[in-house]
Design a protein around this motif. Structure first.
Motif, short mmCIF file in Angstrom:
data_model
loop_
_atom_site.label_atom_id
_atom_site.label_comp_id
_atom_site.label_asym_id
_atom_site.label_seq_id
_atom_site.Cartn_x
_atom_site.Cartn_y
_atom_site.Cartn_z
N ALA A 168 5.16 34.20 29.90
CA ALA A 168 4.48 35.63 29.22
C ALA A 168 2.81 35.12 29.57
O ALA A 168 2.25 33.58 30.27
CB ALA A 168 4.41 35.54 27.96
N ILE A 175 4.51 40.24 28.92
CA ILE A 175 5.78 39.20 29.19
C ILE A 175 6.51 39.48 30.24
O ILE A 175 6.09 40.55 30.80
CB ILE A 175 6.78 39.42 28.16
CG1 ILE A 175 6.33 38.66 26.72
CG2 ILE A 175 7.98 38.88 27.75
CD1 ILE A 175 7.03 39.35 26.04
N ALA A 207 5.46 31.12 25.51
CA ALA A 207 6.04 32.23 24.97
C ALA A 207 6.56 31.43 24.40
O ALA A 207 7.39 32.07 23.36
CB ALA A 207 7.23 32.51 26.19
N ARG A 323 4.53 42.30 25.49
CA ARG A 323 4.08 41.57 24.86
C ARG A 323 3.95 40.69 24.11
O ARG A 323 5.10 40.61 23.59
CB ARG A 323 2.16 41.76 25.04
CG ARG A 323 1.10 43.20 25.44
CD ARG A 323 -0.22 43.50 24.47
NE ARG A 323 0.47 43.89 23.79
CZ ARG A 323 -0.68 44.73 23.05
NH1 ARG A 323 -1.68 43.85 23.50
NH2 ARG A 323 -0.51 45.33 21.94
#
Ligand SMILES: O=C(O)CC[SeH]
Length: 407
Positions: A168, A175, A207, A323
């Motif tokens: 991400a 992502i 992430a 996202r």
């Protein structure tokens, strides 16, 4: 004062502070010592390794502790370079040939994206500029902020040794399709019957702690873990699948042979204990964290659009990509102020214009690479919420921004 820069770094969770503090006085022994003080420290490290492994769906033996994300990313890229070199020497190329890596036939090839963190980007640019490797930087698509899987597949060549794409992005939160990339590459190799592996890595720094991260679901050989992004200490770890057997792993550092000779240096037991606790909290609370951050981030974006009707642009927000739940990248269109000038006036808002490592003295190259016009990129703020951010915090921040932009 409202802190809204959690993608830059997070505070330590109180339970993490507690574990670190306790370990400082109860497990100070050298983990390599065979006496009680050493064994105690070794046990603390083993427990932390289990906690970190559980967080990412790995075996404890797949986890090696590092000083942080930069070391982890550099290490994995250097390992791939070395693996190619050792492979070349195996296929009859002498070190002399390897030293003459300038000739294309002997050069490994890396594939990455154009939106990576500098600890990937600059290493690969170094390999490229010194002739040690060829590198393809896949352009993330402007509308989605994502690299397209087919673009990665199309870039694969006979000397491709590694594909590394971040899970991400730190500025837009978008992502990346890492799992699909890995699946497509593995099936491609099976179809072609090719044995030469393409090593697969993802930098999961942004992430972890925000979305589920599972190395088996991703299908990666390597994954980078960064403690200070998920309320842990400023150390990190790498995941390597069966290191030294399935996933090659060659030491960057030589010395006392700690971490099974993969990463020498007397272990930082208190911080490793803290990383383990932070990982345990993620494993136990991710759903709660993720839901809360998404709720507050969405409230922020709704508030911005209501407060600044038709004069804000949400960078990286697209129906065609996902996202992180905590990240908002917003440009203010109705002002001549640049992002860093807005922040210098909004004294109670602690956010950023992009990656902390980039001072803000130029527009974000990430936004520019997504095709966002320079005038819009100059007026961007990166606002990233955390586990404790409240709607009241958001109201304060939006009001402060309004007072700055109305003046
Ligand atoms: O601020 C960020 O995006 C990460 C540290 Se350079």
């Amino acid at each position: 004062m409202v802190y809204l820069d959690y993608n830059a770094t997070t505070p330590l969770d109180p339970e993490v502070v507690e574990v670190i503090t306790e370990t400082l006085t109860t497990a100070w022994g050298n983990p390599s010592s065979s006496h009680e003080a050493g064994v105690k420290a070794k046990h603390v490290i083993a427990t932390a390794r289990q906690q970190v492994a559980r967080m990412v769906g790995a075996k404890p033996s797949d986890i090696i502790f590092t000083s942080g994300g930069t070391e982890g990313n550099n290490w994995i890229l250097q390992t791939a370079l070395q693996h190619f070199c050792r492979g070349s020497s195996k296929i009859g190329l002498s070190m002399g040939d390897w030293n003459d890596a300038k000739s294309a036939r002997n050069r490994p090839h890396f594939i990455t994206s154009n939106i990576e963190h500098d600890s990937i980007k600059l290493v690969l640019e170094h390999f490229l500029s010194t002739g040690l490797a060829d590198v393809t930087f896949i352009q993330a698509r402007p509308l989605t902020g994502c690299v397209h899987v087919q673009d990665v597949i199309d870039a694969i060549g006979p000397s491709t040794i590694m594909v590394t794409v971040m899970l991400a992005n730190n500025e837009t939160g978008v992502i990346q399709p890492v799992s699909e990339i890995c699946q497509r590459i593995k099936s491609l190799k099976r179809k072609k019957g090719e044995t030469e592996r393409i090593l697969l890595h993802t930098d999961a720094a942004q992430a972890i702690g925000k979305i589920p991260v599972d190395v088996q679901e991703l299908g990666v050989d390597y994954l980078t873990i960064v403690g200070h992004k998920f309320y842990g200490p400023r150390i990190g770890a790498v995941f390597a699948h069966n290191p030294g057997e399935d996933a090659p792993l060659y030491p960057l550092l030589f010395g006392g042979g700690q971490e099974r000779n993969f990463r020498s240096g007397t272990e930082n037991t208190p911080m490793i204990a803290g990383l383990g606790k932070a990982a345990e909290l993620v494993s136990s609370n991710l759903d709660k964290y993720q839901t809360h951050m998404a709720t507050v981030r969405d409230y922020l974006e709704e508030s911005l659009q209501q407060t600044f009707p038709d004069s804000v642009s949400l960078n990286g927000k697209s129906p065609d990509s996902q996202r992180l739940p905590n990240t908002c990248n917003v440009s203010f269109l109705g002002t001549s102020l640049k992002g860093h000038e807005i922040l210098s006036r909004a004294v109670s808002v602690q956010a950023s214009v992009g990656a902390a490592c980039h001072a803000g003295d130029r527009p974000s190259h990430i936004l520019l690479s997504l095709g966002i016009p320079e005038t819009v990129a100059w007026r961007a703020l990166r606002i990233s919420v955390g586990r404790e951010t409240t709607k009241e915090d958001i109201d304060l921040a939006v009001q402060e921004l309004k007072s700055v932009l109305d003046s």
